[in-house]
Design a protein around this motif. Sequence first.
Motif, mmCIF file in Angstrom:
data_model
loop_
_atom_site.group_PDB
_atom_site.id
_atom_site.type_symbol
_atom_site.label_atom_id
_atom_site.label_comp_id
_atom_site.label_asym_id
_atom_site.label_seq_id
_atom_site.Cartn_x
_atom_site.Cartn_y
_atom_site.Cartn_z
ATOM 1 N N ASP A 96 -6.169 4.085 15.692
ATOM 2 C CA ASP A 96 -6.034 5.135 16.718
ATOM 3 C C ASP A 96 -4.821 5.565 16.706
ATOM 4 O O ASP A 96 -3.699 5.695 17.418
ATOM 5 N N LEU A 97 -4.200 5.374 15.588
ATOM 6 C CA LEU A 97 -2.603 5.669 15.552
ATOM 7 C C LEU A 97 -1.166 4.881 15.970
ATOM 8 O O LEU A 97 -0.318 5.326 16.271
ATOM 9 N N GLY A 98 -2.179 3.635 16.572
ATOM 10 C CA GLY A 98 -1.265 2.739 16.800
ATOM 11 C C GLY A 98 -1.097 1.935 15.695
ATOM 12 O O GLY A 98 -0.835 2.478 14.034
ATOM 13 N N GLU A 99 -0.242 0.465 15.939
ATOM 14 C CA GLU A 99 0.430 0.277 14.619
ATOM 15 C C GLU A 99 -1.059 -0.716 13.773
ATOM 16 O O GLU A 99 -1.373 -1.730 14.433
ATOM 17 N N ALA A 100 -0.314 -0.825 12.661
ATOM 18 C CA ALA A 100 -1.484 -1.501 11.718
ATOM 19 C C ALA A 100 -1.115 -3.249 12.027
ATOM 20 O O ALA A 100 -0.273 -3.680 12.079
ATOM 21 N N ARG A 101 -3.017 -3.519 12.084
ATOM 22 C CA ARG A 101 -2.593 -5.280 11.781
ATOM 23 C C ARG A 101 -3.131 -5.346 10.692
ATOM 24 O O ARG A 101 -4.425 -4.999 9.975
ATOM 25 N N ALA A 114 0.736 -1.546 0.084
ATOM 26 C CA ALA A 114 0.061 0.346 -0.551
ATOM 27 C C ALA A 114 0.931 1.141 -0.380
ATOM 28 O O ALA A 114 0.193 2.262 -0.539
ATOM 29 N N LEU A 115 2.097 1.683 1.121
ATOM 30 C CA LEU A 115 2.546 2.396 0.830
ATOM 31 C C LEU A 115 3.333 2.821 0.393
ATOM 32 O O LEU A 115 3.773 3.571 -0.592
ATOM 33 N N ASP A 116 4.243 1.594 -0.557
ATOM 34 C CA ASP A 116 4.976 1.416 -1.979
ATOM 35 C C ASP A 116 3.751 2.300 -2.644
ATOM 36 O O ASP A 116 4.426 3.159 -4.008
ATOM 37 N N ALA A 117 2.776 1.901 -3.950
ATOM 38 C CA ALA A 117 1.915 1.964 -4.435
ATOM 39 C C ALA A 117 1.492 3.614 -4.313
ATOM 40 O O ALA A 117 1.378 4.588 -5.631
ATOM 41 N N TYR A 148 5.395 12.878 5.149
ATOM 42 C CA TYR A 148 5.446 11.404 5.983
ATOM 43 C C TYR A 148 4.340 10.647 4.886
ATOM 44 O O TYR A 148 3.157 11.504 5.067
ATOM 45 N N LEU A 149 3.832 9.197 5.207
ATOM 46 C CA LEU A 149 3.641 8.716 3.923
ATOM 47 C C LEU A 149 3.257 7.213 4.970
ATOM 48 O O LEU A 149 4.210 6.298 5.376
ATOM 49 N N VAL A 150 1.789 7.049 6.227
ATOM 50 C CA VAL A 150 2.575 5.737 6.809
ATOM 51 C C VAL A 150 0.750 5.119 7.258
ATOM 52 O O VAL A 150 -0.323 5.989 6.993
ATOM 53 N N VAL A 151 1.011 4.281 7.012
ATOM 54 C CA VAL A 151 -0.162 2.917 7.485
ATOM 55 C C VAL A 151 -0.344 3.169 9.231
ATOM 56 O O VAL A 151 0.913 2.239 9.950
ATOM 57 N N THR A 152 -1.506 3.443 9.838
ATOM 58 C CA THR A 152 -1.582 3.428 11.377
ATOM 59 C C THR A 152 -2.921 2.954 11.617
ATOM 60 O O THR A 152 -3.369 2.275 10.849
ATOM 61 N N ASP A 153 -3.066 2.060 12.785
ATOM 62 C CA ASP A 153 -4.489 1.688 13.181
ATOM 63 C C ASP A 153 -5.391 2.553 12.823
ATOM 64 O O ASP A 153 -5.190 3.544 13.316
ATOM 65 N N ARG A 163 -5.324 3.140 8.848
ATOM 66 C CA ARG A 163 -5.384 4.533 8.205
ATOM 67 C C ARG A 163 -4.156 4.970 7.136
ATOM 68 O O ARG A 163 -3.363 4.319 7.816
ATOM 69 N N MET A 164 -4.375 5.256 6.030
ATOM 70 C CA MET A 164 -3.274 5.637 5.614
ATOM 71 C C MET A 164 -3.787 7.117 5.607
ATOM 72 O O MET A 164 -4.123 8.089 5.775
ATOM 73 N N LEU A 165 -2.049 7.795 5.712
ATOM 74 C CA LEU A 165 -2.840 9.692 6.573
ATOM 75 C C LEU A 165 -1.069 10.234 5.545
ATOM 76 O O LEU A 165 0.111 9.228 5.827
ATOM 77 N N VAL A 166 -1.550 10.647 5.388
ATOM 78 C CA VAL A 166 0.266 11.396 4.375
ATOM 79 C C VAL A 166 0.030 12.833 4.624
ATOM 80 O O VAL A 166 -1.246 13.782 4.767
ATOM 81 N N ALA A 167 1.456 13.794 4.018
ATOM 82 C CA ALA A 167 1.209 15.584 4.680
ATOM 83 C C ALA A 167 2.285 15.297 3.640
ATOM 84 O O ALA A 167 3.249 14.949 3.354
#
Length: 280
Positions: A243-248, A219-222, A236-241, A254-258
């Motif tokens: 609640d902003l913790g580690e995704a499972r 997902a992040l690579d795409a 940043y470009l990240v995937v979290t759960d 959630r995928m977040l970008v700035a």
Amino acid sequence: MPEPLIARTPEELRAATSGTVALVPTMGALHAGHLSLMEHVRPLADTVVTSIFLNPTQFAPGEDFDEYPRTFDADVQKCATAGVDVIFAPTVDVMYPAGLDGTVRVDPGPLGRILEGEHRPVMFRGVLTVVAKLFGLVRPDIAIFGEKDYQQLTLIRLMAEELCLGVEVLGGDTVREEDGLAMSSRNAYLAREERALAASIAAALRAGIDAAAGGEAAALDAARAVLTGHGIEPDYLVVTDPDLGEARPGEAARMLVAARVGSTRLLDNVAVRLGGSGTV
């Protein structure tokens, strides 16, 4: 629709509210995203209050406080169309009677020091402090914030729960332009050619959704490939759960970008399910 009553002081505000109260906090420069929040809570409350206050404590020196658009008269008309009853438009002295360097502030904790908090270290302390003040002044039963600022929404929910503020915090869906760009007051900063480029941020997130069945890295690579292809290097470009913790894998995430387009810094995010079937 009649124009909302404009309250400038706590006394005027309390005299204008009754029954179940819903609060829509804003910094002004209202757009369709803000109006969707007002319309969402209109059926849920006897009194809908929109606050318009450009909060100086969430801007660091050199950020865009002075340039931030101020469109109060137009904002009043937009609030009227959305059925707002009261606009709370306090001065800085009302919100910060002890001055901007007053002694009491809300510490956002560890989740306020990642992502946006890493890039804008003073922001969430200022946001949570002013929202806590608004909750105390307006005394709402419910308050609503847009999911476009997802980390902010998450922190405000935590604050309301952990400090027992007695406010139900709702999230409103991100409202987008036809090309997918998330609506933001800061979009007004974009030059014409930058505006077209900014849509690639939403396109990157859509690519991430499409690739999420392959896991977090896919997902992040795409998503990153779309940004890189348009010459955008995200903060940043990240995937979290949620609640902003580690995704499972296999769970809601959630995928977040700035990222900056020209000198304008834009945020966006989407729901994904890693190893699943995309948006949840």
